[in-house]
Scaffold this motif. Sequence first.
Motif, short mmCIF file in Angstrom:
data_model
loop_
_atom_site.label_atom_id
_atom_site.label_comp_id
_atom_site.label_asym_id
_atom_site.label_seq_id
_atom_site.Cartn_x
_atom_site.Cartn_y
_atom_site.Cartn_z
N THR A 1 0.81 -1.22 0.00
CA THR A 1 0.00 0.00 0.00
C THR A 1 0.85 1.27 0.00
OG1 THR A 1 -0.16 -0.09 2.42
CG2 THR A 1 -1.96 -1.10 1.15
N ARG A 2 2.07 1.17 0.55
CA ARG A 2 2.96 2.33 0.60
C ARG A 2 4.41 1.87 0.48
NH1 ARG A 2 2.16 7.33 2.48
NH2 ARG A 2 0.29 6.68 3.59
N THR A 3 5.20 2.66 -0.24
CA THR A 3 6.63 2.41 -0.37
C THR A 3 7.38 3.69 -0.04
OG1 THR A 3 6.42 0.68 -2.05
CG2 THR A 3 8.50 1.87 -1.98
N GLU A 4 8.30 3.59 0.90
CA GLU A 4 9.25 4.67 1.18
C GLU A 4 10.59 4.20 0.64
OE1 GLU A 4 11.47 7.45 1.63
OE2 GLU A 4 9.53 7.98 2.53
N VAL A 5 11.11 4.87 -0.38
CA VAL A 5 12.32 4.37 -1.04
C VAL A 5 13.59 4.59 -0.22
CG1 VAL A 5 11.34 4.59 -3.35
CG2 VAL A 5 12.65 6.50 -2.38
N GLY A 6 13.57 5.54 0.72
CA GLY A 6 14.74 5.81 1.52
C GLY A 6 15.89 6.34 0.68
N PHE A 7 17.07 6.43 1.28
CA PHE A 7 18.26 6.84 0.54
C PHE A 7 19.50 6.45 1.33
CE2 PHE A 7 17.25 10.54 3.19
CZ PHE A 7 18.50 10.87 3.73
N ALA B 1 24.98 10.04 4.94
CA ALA B 1 23.64 10.12 5.52
C ALA B 1 22.75 9.07 4.84
CB ALA B 1 23.04 11.51 5.32
N SER B 2 21.80 8.56 5.60
CA SER B 2 20.90 7.56 5.02
C SER B 2 19.56 7.56 5.74
CB SER B 2 21.52 6.16 5.11
OG SER B 2 21.66 5.76 6.45
N LYS B 3 18.58 7.03 5.05
CA LYS B 3 17.24 6.85 5.61
C LYS B 3 16.75 5.50 5.10
CE LYS B 3 12.55 8.78 5.41
NZ LYS B 3 11.72 9.84 4.84
N PRO B 4 16.33 4.61 5.99
CA PRO B 4 15.93 3.28 5.53
C PRO B 4 14.66 3.32 4.67
CG PRO B 4 15.40 3.54 7.85
CD PRO B 4 16.18 4.75 7.45
N ALA B 5 14.61 2.42 3.73
CA ALA B 5 13.37 2.21 2.97
C ALA B 5 12.41 1.43 3.86
CB ALA B 5 13.68 1.43 1.70
N TYR B 6 11.13 1.50 3.54
CA TYR B 6 10.17 0.62 4.21
C TYR B 6 8.94 0.48 3.33
CZ TYR B 6 7.38 4.68 5.82
OH TYR B 6 6.61 5.82 5.90
N ILE B 7 8.16 -0.54 3.64
CA ILE B 7 6.87 -0.72 2.96
C ILE B 7 5.78 -0.95 4.00
CG2 ILE B 7 7.82 -1.63 0.80
CD1 ILE B 7 7.07 -4.47 1.77
N ASP B 8 4.57 -0.55 3.64
CA ASP B 8 3.36 -0.91 4.38
C ASP B 8 2.58 -1.85 3.47
OD1 ASP B 8 4.06 0.94 6.32
OD2 ASP B 8 2.64 2.47 5.65
N ALA B 9 1.87 -2.80 4.06
CA ALA B 9 1.13 -3.75 3.23
C ALA B 9 -0.09 -4.29 3.94
CB ALA B 9 2.04 -4.92 2.83
N ARG C 1 17.51 -1.85 -1.14
CA ARG C 1 16.85 -1.49 0.12
C ARG C 1 15.45 -2.09 0.18
NH1 ARG C 1 19.25 3.42 -1.27
NH2 ARG C 1 17.30 4.30 -2.01
N LEU C 2 14.69 -1.96 -0.90
CA LEU C 2 13.32 -2.46 -0.89
C LEU C 2 13.27 -3.99 -0.88
CD1 LEU C 2 11.62 0.12 -3.25
CD2 LEU C 2 11.29 -0.14 -0.79
N GLN C 3 14.24 -4.62 -1.50
CA GLN C 3 14.33 -6.08 -1.46
C GLN C 3 14.38 -6.56 -0.01
OE1 GLN C 3 17.17 -7.96 -4.16
NE2 GLN C 3 17.98 -9.11 -2.44
N GLU C 4 15.13 -5.84 0.81
CA GLU C 4 15.24 -6.20 2.22
C GLU C 4 13.91 -6.00 2.95
OE1 GLU C 4 17.90 -7.66 3.78
OE2 GLU C 4 18.55 -7.83 1.71
N ALA C 5 13.12 -5.01 2.54
CA ALA C 5 11.82 -4.79 3.16
C ALA C 5 10.87 -5.95 2.87
CB ALA C 5 11.21 -3.47 2.66
N TYR C 6 10.93 -6.49 1.66
CA TYR C 6 10.09 -7.64 1.31
C TYR C 6 10.59 -8.91 1.99
CZ TYR C 6 7.35 -4.93 -1.95
OH TYR C 6 6.48 -4.01 -2.49
#
Length: 197
Positions: A120-126, A131-139, A176-181
């Motif tokens: 439902t939501r994807t945060e791509v991060g960087f 500096a970094s920001k983790p990616a995450y997903i909502d589902a 990053r997103l692969q790790e979220a899945y």
Amino acid sequence: MMKKIFTISLLALSLAGYAQKIKIVEGSLAPLKGQKSVNTQFTYDDMLIGGKSIPEKEYIEKRKKELDEKEAGRGDKFEQAWYADRKERFEPQFRELFAKHSEMSSVDEKAQYTLIFHTTRTEVGFNVGVASKPAYIDAEVTIVETANPSKVIAKITILKALGYQAMGMDFETGVRLQEAYAKSGKEIGKLIAKETK
């Protein structure tokens, strides 16, 4: 060595505000008891991007334009990877970790039940090194009878399934997103194993 320990400690602290939540919101996982396999399907309909809830199509067009301004053709490469990563990275990683932690095969189209994973939501991060920001997903996860998909046995929500690599080598969005899945597959697998003991 001290720099590496400091970096890992800093990462752990920065992730404290990103705790994943997984919850059964409807039905029961009990019908899965004794099942050796499930079918898995993935949907991305009406997915939003980032904290500002940008529709996926709008995000892709904006990102393509930004990249093409830097280098002609780079936007098209981004778009191709954005969709290809689903089949090549995200879904296989989910299935692998799900199977490992649920002890059920997740690629059986003839299974009694089908697990539908809707992002439902994807945060791509960087990650730009300093500096970094983790990616995450909502589902939303819906488990249905394969022969009768209108028969829902359970619904699960996942909020902020994090995607990052501990050593900080996740410079690429797809990684990053692969790790979220992978994280989502692991947690759903563990939940099903726990609820069907």
